[in-house]
Design an enzyme around this catalytic site. Sequence first.
Site, PDB file in Angstrom:
ATOM      1  N   SER A 122       0.832  -1.201   0.000  1.00  0.00           N
ATOM      2  CA  SER A 122       0.000   0.000   0.000  1.00  0.00           C
ATOM      3  C   SER A 122       0.868   1.252   0.000  1.00  0.00           C
ATOM      4  O   SER A 122       0.357   2.346  -0.207  1.00  0.00           O
ATOM      5  CB  SER A 122      -0.889   0.013   1.234  1.00  0.00           C
ATOM      6  OG  SER A 122      -0.078   0.090   2.391  1.00  0.00           O
ATOM      7  N   GLY A 165      -5.520  -0.484   5.229  1.00  0.00           N
ATOM      8  CA  GLY A 165      -6.089  -1.078   6.447  1.00  0.00           C
ATOM      9  C   GLY A 165      -7.447  -0.535   6.854  1.00  0.00           C
ATOM     10  O   GLY A 165      -8.169  -1.147   7.625  1.00  0.00           O
ATOM     11  N   CYS A 210       2.444  -6.836   1.950  1.00  0.00           N
ATOM     12  CA  CYS A 210       1.479  -6.096   2.760  1.00  0.00           C
ATOM     13  C   CYS A 210       0.586  -7.113   3.465  1.00  0.00           C
ATOM     14  O   CYS A 210      -0.061  -7.937   2.804  1.00  0.00           O
ATOM     15  CB  CYS A 210       0.662  -5.198   1.835  1.00  0.00           C
ATOM     16  SG  CYS A 210      -0.694  -4.335   2.630  1.00  0.00           S
ATOM     17  N   CYS A 252       2.394  -5.635  10.230  1.00  0.00           N
ATOM     18  CA  CYS A 252       2.247  -4.687   9.126  1.00  0.00           C
ATOM     19  C   CYS A 252       3.654  -4.360   8.647  1.00  0.00           C
ATOM     20  O   CYS A 252       4.558  -4.135   9.465  1.00  0.00           O
ATOM     21  CB  CYS A 252       1.544  -3.422   9.615  1.00  0.00           C
ATOM     22  SG  CYS A 252       1.543  -2.059   8.430  1.00  0.00           S
ATOM     23  N   THR A 253       3.854  -4.331   7.330  1.00  0.00           N
ATOM     24  CA  THR A 253       5.217  -4.169   6.814  1.00  0.00           C
ATOM     25  C   THR A 253       5.770  -2.751   7.007  1.00  0.00           C
ATOM     26  O   THR A 253       6.959  -2.521   6.802  1.00  0.00           O
ATOM     27  CB  THR A 253       5.292  -4.573   5.328  1.00  0.00           C
ATOM     28  OG1 THR A 253       4.340  -3.790   4.580  1.00  0.00           O
ATOM     29  CG2 THR A 253       4.995  -6.042   5.139  1.00  0.00           C
TER      30      THR A 253
END
Length: 259
Positions: A11, A43, A73, A183-184
């Site tokens: 994202s 998200g 992601c 979460c990356t």
Amino acid sequence: MSKQPIGIFDSGVGGTSIWKEIHKILPFEDTIYLADSQYAPYGEKHKDQILELCIKNTEYLLNQNCKLIVVACNTATTNAIKALRAKYNVPFIGIEPAIKPAALQTKSKAIGILATRGTLSSELFHQKTDLYNSSTTIIEQIGEGIVPLVESGEIYSDEMRTLLKSYLTPMIKAHIDYLVLGCTHYPYLVPVLKQILPKHITIIDSGLAVAKQTRAVLKQKNLLNNTQKSAVCKFYTNSKSTALKQLLNHNYPVAYLDF
Ligand code: DGL
């Protein structure tokens, strides 16, 4: 086909934390990275919208001849990877919060998970946590507001520190000994997280596991690039490039692309 690039999308800028792990263990693989920052955060979006964005990113990467796609992601993986695999023939590698290693290693029998609303509300995430819920207390926390701050380069800001403290304090009180970064974007917060968390809490993420899985799948499908010449790594964003350039330590050019 083995000389074709690996496609990676997120994202936004966070998936570069995964790209770094991949590039470290697969230095001869060309890569194309898409930061879909214009549409971040994923998200807070509906599942259908997340899938639409993933299809858009995938089609761009397939048009660039990518041999494999890494969905860098957690939100996109937990909400869309099943549909992507059903729609396209190319192999997909996804990323999910590392609940299993945390649940297997915890001594306090309490672990914390920081992830987006989209990840924590996904069916895939619930299937995974259900496996460990009876033996371990799993404290889930939506990291609302974190992704936009990382996207605007505010990793070390007071706002970030205040936000993280408010999310972590209940976990510390509940005696977690593992914090899973789901979460990356979050691996970039580790220096700040370490200042907030007591020393005995271990922080884990899935970056290296994703890189190893990428290598294993390429090997299994005979797609490893064995040319031994240094890789060409391309980075594209459909928004401002400041944060992306910063996270890449200004070592790679970043191009604007309207995708
Ligand atoms: N890097 C994405 C993830 O791993 C961030 C999602 C978002 O844009 O909210 O979940």
